[in-house]
Each structure stands twice: as C-alpha cells, then as structure tokens.
Design an enzyme around this catalytic site. Structure first.
Site, PDB file in Angstrom:
ATOM      1  N   ARG A 180       0.806  -1.216   0.000  1.00 59.89           N
ATOM      2  CA  ARG A 180       0.000   0.000   0.000  1.00 59.89           C
ATOM      3  C   ARG A 180       0.848   1.279   0.000  1.00 59.89           C
ATOM      4  NH1 ARG A 180      -4.992  -0.054   2.558  1.00 59.89           N
ATOM      5  NH2 ARG A 180      -4.251  -1.836   3.764  1.00 59.89           N
ATOM      6  N   CYS A 233     -26.660  -2.547  -6.957  1.00 57.77           N
ATOM      7  CA  CYS A 233     -27.944  -2.801  -6.335  1.00 57.77           C
ATOM      8  C   CYS A 233     -27.713  -3.248  -4.899  1.00 57.77           C
ATOM      9  CB  CYS A 233     -28.664  -3.879  -7.139  1.00 57.77           C
ATOM     10  SG  CYS A 233     -30.376  -3.965  -6.710  1.00 57.77           S
TER      11      CYS A 233
HETATM   12  C1  LIG Z   1       2.387 -11.320   3.978  1.00 58.30           C
HETATM   13  C2  LIG Z   1       2.063  -9.931   3.560  1.00 58.30           C
HETATM   14  N1  LIG Z   1       3.065  -9.118   3.250  1.00 58.30           N
HETATM   15  C3  LIG Z   1       2.830  -7.848   2.850  1.00 58.30           C
HETATM   16  C4  LIG Z   1       1.550  -7.344   2.768  1.00 58.30           C
HETATM   17  C5  LIG Z   1       1.387  -5.942   2.305  1.00 58.30           C
HETATM   18  O1  LIG Z   1       0.760  -5.147   3.204  1.00 58.30           O
HETATM   19  P1  LIG Z   1       0.638  -3.581   2.957  1.00 58.30           P
HETATM   20  O2  LIG Z   1       0.046  -3.380   1.626  1.00 58.30           O
HETATM   21  O3  LIG Z   1      -0.223  -3.147   4.043  1.00 58.30           O
HETATM   22  O4  LIG Z   1       2.023  -3.025   3.052  1.00 58.30           O
HETATM   23  C6  LIG Z   1       0.470  -8.168   3.101  1.00 58.30           C
HETATM   24  C7  LIG Z   1      -0.923  -7.638   3.146  1.00 58.30           C
HETATM   25  O5  LIG Z   1      -1.387  -7.198   4.183  1.00 58.30           O
HETATM   26  C8  LIG Z   1       0.731  -9.493   3.509  1.00 58.30           C
HETATM   27  O6  LIG Z   1      -0.271 -10.326   3.798  1.00 58.30           O
HETATM   28  N1  LIG Z   2      -6.786  -5.742   1.304  1.00 57.48           N
HETATM   29  C1  LIG Z   2      -6.542  -5.030   2.521  1.00 57.48           C
HETATM   30  C2  LIG Z   2      -5.201  -5.253   3.113  1.00 57.48           C
HETATM   31  C3  LIG Z   2      -4.857  -6.638   3.497  1.00 57.48           C
HETATM   32  C4  LIG Z   2      -4.418  -7.434   2.343  1.00 57.48           C
HETATM   33  C5  LIG Z   2      -3.060  -8.029   2.444  1.00 57.48           C
HETATM   34  N2  LIG Z   2      -2.925  -9.143   3.319  1.00 57.48           N
HETATM   35  C6  LIG Z   2      -6.880  -3.560   2.356  1.00 57.48           C
HETATM   36  O1  LIG Z   2      -7.431  -3.164   1.413  1.00 57.48           O
HETATM   37  O2  LIG Z   2      -6.636  -2.769   3.189  1.00 57.48           O
END
Ligand SMILES: Cc1ncc(COP(=O)(O)O)c(C=O)c1O
Ligand SMILES: N[C@@H](CCCC[NH3+])C(=O)O
Length: 467
Positions: A322, A394
């Site tokens: 993220r 919907c």
């Molecule tokens: C094992 C693992 N590594 C990394 C991430 C990446 O997390 P973020 O996008 O919050 O940095 C995730 C998702 O939460 C994950 O499950």
């Molecule tokens: N998908 C999630 C984060 C967790 C996914 C990675 N394990 C989000 O939108 O915040």
C-alpha cells in the site's frame, strides 16, 4: 488542506469506523499534498492534473471509472524505501496492485516482489521480475503453484502450515529441487487496524503460533529437512498500521523465537522478514510516519533485541504494498445523479451517484475504509455540503465515501477524483451486477498509457458458456 471545526460538524456513525468529527474544509479546491500523487496540481482551468495529465483528458481518452497511477510517484516511494532501508531487501507486495508494468517498475527500482498465487507469479515474471527476487506467500498454496515456483527458481517460499511443509518436500523430491523457506509466524500482536486486516493475533488463518509452540517446531522441522534451506522467520502483523509499537512487539517476539531456535539447534537463523503494513493517508486526519522515521525506529528495535538475545543481526526484509502504490493512484468517476435526502434536525445529505462503486473499490464496504474526494474537472466556490459518494450497484452498502464535504453545485457530468486509490481497489475488484472492471492507466510527463484495459461486456458474456 486546513480544516476548521465548526458547529454542526457531523458526528459520523460509530458503527462505521468509530466516532469521529468530520471537519468542514476551508477550501474545497485545495489539494492536501499528503493525499495526492506528488506534484498533483490544479491547472489554470481548475482541473486536477496528475503527472502532467489533466484528469478531464484522462476521462475523455479512457472513459470512467478509471484508475490513474502516477509512475514517478510509485517509483519515488519505492526508492524512498530503498534509501531508508539501505541494507534490507524490499519486496513490493503485488496483491496491492500488480500489472506487468508495475512489476517492471519494482524490478527497475531494485525491489523484489511478494506474490501469493499462480496469477501473481505469472504477471510478476512476465513483467521482468527475476524469479530469484520473488517470495511466494499463501496459506493454501496448490501443488501446481508450489511446483511452478520451484521450477522457476522463486527465491523463497514462505511456509504457512505443517501440511504445506510436507507438500513442499514432496514437490522437491518429485522435481529434484531444493527450496529456500521462511516460516510465517503469528506473534500474538494486536495490530491497531481493522480486524479483517490484522494478521498477527492467534485466532486467524495465517501463520504458525509462537505461543503455541508450532512456530518453533516448524522451524526445527524445516531446518532438519534435507530438501529445504531454512532462511528464517516471517512475521506480518497486519495492514494500514500507523503505530510502530506493534512492530516493536513483533520484533521482540520473533527475535526471542530466533534465540529459542538457536538453543534447540545450535544454529542462528540468517534472515528475518517483518512483512508490510505501513499505513497511508486516506483523509487529512491520517498521519503516516515518514519512511525514514519508520526505518530508524526499526533499526533501533533490531539492534536492541539483537543485544538482548545475544544474536547476530539477521539479514532483514520488509514487504510494503500500500505505501508504495496507494498514494500513486487516483480513481476518477463521473457523476450520474445527485439526490438530496433530508436528515433529522433540519440537516440534509447529498447523495452523489457515480459510475463505479463497490465492484471497483470494496474497501469502504469491507472495512469501513474512509476516503476523500475532490471535484476534478473544475473548481467551485459553492458552499461545502455533507455528501455521500455512492456507486451504481444494487446494494444499499454500495458507498464509496460515507461522509465527505463537496461543493453544493456538484452536478451530472462532473468528475469526482478519489486519491489514495492505487492499492487494494482495482486489485480487489469484482464483476458484481455484471459490471466490467475499470482500466488502470499509468501517467508520466503528461502522457497516459493503458496497463490494464477496461473489461468489456463481451469479456463477461464470453465467460457465460451455458445456455
Ligand atoms: C504477507 C504480507 N506481506 C505484505 C503485505 C502488504 O501489506 P501492505 O500493503 O499493508 O504493506 C500483506 C498484506 O497485508 C501481507 O499479507
Ligand atoms: N486488502 C486489505 C489489506 C490486506 C491485504 C493483504 N494481506 C486492504 O485493502 O486494506
């Protein structure tokens, strides 16, 4: 964006993200730099411009909804991690957003890639990410995925269960491979984030418990296997985390586990991965720490725990997703209808319906995630009104932004831009109500280029092979 607290601020519903005061922005045309891709401006016509590309032009060329990713913003955040953690390996978490081009950017910026499925492996490799820089995750990897990873020479496999260890060994025997593995552990940390995206507490599907002893048993099991090379421990405590305290506890517990492993085997584990989870700003109220400060805190914690347990410093890695692609992305929607609903106390709320919704961004419905929005095709001096940006599905819960102040004159045909949309929006998209998924375009120096084309109704019709 500067905020003022005024009488009549709306007390958001406690059931949806906790109590909070929504403040009326002083200037709805201003763009809070922490929310938007770096360098995003309004031009002299009042249009929002991302990476030199006016969003009106993006919408005209590619249609709406559309996800725009600022290439340089993505790259600069990748570089920031590289600079802040110079001796660490950085694995970009592809689940947040993955296309071949994104994989290439990550590779060119010196990152590896965290992948979870055959699909993610295939896209990452096709984008030019060397297999040796891939880390394969997953709590239920298929035999096919394991075999493919071994054949391709994936750098490390993060094992998540005893069943998987046995399955991996069998695949090694069958194919004549060795596998480099890390053991995913649960540290028991209660990360301060939504329960669905916290992954270190005991009662959930990922990892093996330190407290329950399975983590140590799994480490010893991998260490004694003639087919596996044990690299170390993997911990991922959750996602969208601002407070480094959870990481501190995770570091202490994983290092203690490493010391217990040394006692059991006489060997020190060479590596430790602390996962991802670094939070970003979705609204002006969010205050993520600068990457450099996070790195400094991590270094201090690692040094401290190495001294405390008399361990050598392991080779370290993290997996941000993220924090690299989230702020680089903006979703652009077109307004289709505007409706005013009367609320109690003489107040009212404006419902702004856009041409996307929960099929392209499930996060608000799934986690009560909050976003901000701005009018993208023009400025407005109209008064701010409490608005709810909703989709076209919907479903009453098809809400993209529950509470946001937008100008009172927002009307049909206007464009609404939602910053912070690069991560976990398009990558979690569905076809609910048979809506084709929107495209993802990259933007650089004023030009845009499609990296994920818009799905068409023909695509969806072709899936329907029955009578
Ligand atoms: C094992 C693992 N590594 C990394 C991430 C990446 O997390 P973020 O996008 O919050 O940095 C995730 C998702 O939460 C994950 O499950
Ligand atoms: N998908 C999630 C984060 C967790 C996914 C990675 N394990 C989000 O939108 O915040």
């Amino acid at each position: 964006m500067t905020h003022m607290h005024i009488a009549g601020s709306i007390h958001a519903d406690a059931a949806h993200g906790g109590p909070q005061w929504l403040e009326v922005p002083r200037d709805l045309n201003a763009l809070d730099p922490k929310l938007w891709p770096r360098g995003t401006v309004r031009d002299d016509q009042g249009r929002i411009v991302v990476a030199g590309a006016p969003l009106t032009d993006v919408a005209r060329e590619h249609g709406t909804p559309v996800y725009v990713i600022d290439e340089e913003d993505f790259r600069s955040r990748a570089r920031e991690f590289r600079t802040a953690f110079p001796t660490w390996d950085i694995y970009y978490a592809g689940k947040a957003l993955l296309t071949r081009r994104v994989a290439r950017w990550a590779a060119e910026e010196g990152l590896g890639l965290d992948v979870t499925t055959m699909g993610e492996m295939r896209i990452a490799l096709a984008g030019g990410m060397p297999a040796a820089r891939l880390g394969l995750h997953g709590n239920n990897k298929s035999d096919e995925e394991i075999r493919f990873a071994l054949e391709q020479g994936v750098g490390r496999i993060i094992v998540d269960s005893f069943d998987e260890i046995a399955r991996l060994e069998r695949a090694c025997v069958d194919g004549g491979h060795r596998a480099r593995v890390m053991v995913r552990v649960t540290t028991g940390v209660e990360a301060h984030t939504h329960e669905y995206i916290a992954t270190a507490h005991e009662d959930q599907k990922f990892g093996m418990s330190i407290t329950g002893g399975q983590a140590l048993t799994a480490l010893v099991r991998c260490h004694s296997s003639q087919y596996l090379d044990l690299a170390g421990i993997h911990s991922h405590i959750g996602s969208q985390i601002f407070d480094t305290h959870g990481f501190e506890v995770a570091i202490r517990r994983t290092m203690r586990l490493a010391s217990q492993f040394r006692t059991a085997t006489g060997v020190e584990l060479p590596e430790l991965d602390l996962g991802g989870g670094f939070g970003i700003a979705y609204t002006s109220a969010d205050t993520p720490e600068p990457t450099g400060d996070i790195a400094a805190a991590f270094e201090e914690m690692i040094d401290h725990e190495c001294r405390a347990f008399g361990l050598q410093r392991p080779h370290l890695s993290i997996e941000p997703g993220r924090a690299i692609c989230g702020p680089a992305g903006v979703a652009v929607y077109e307004v289709g209808t505007v409706k005013v609903v009367d609320l109690e106390g003489g107040r009212s709320r404006v419902y702004i319906s856009v041409d996307g919704g929960m099929s392209d961004n499930i996060r608000p419905a799934l986690y009560a995630a909050e976003y901000s929005a701005a009018l993208a095709n023009r400025t407005s001096d109209a008064e701010p009104v409490l608005s709810r940006v909703v989709g076209k599905h919907c479903e009453g819960g098809d809400i993209l932004i529950r509470d946001v102040f937008l100008p009172a004159d927002v009307t049909i045909g206007d464009l609404i831009a939602v910053p912070g949309s690069g991560a976990y929006a398009r990558s979690m998209a569905s076809n609910y109500n048979q809506i084709p998924k929107p495209p993802v375009v990259s933007a650089k120096d004023g030009a845009t280029s499609v990296m994920l084309r818009r799905e068409t109704l023909d695509d969806l019709m072709r899936l329907d092979v029955g009578e």
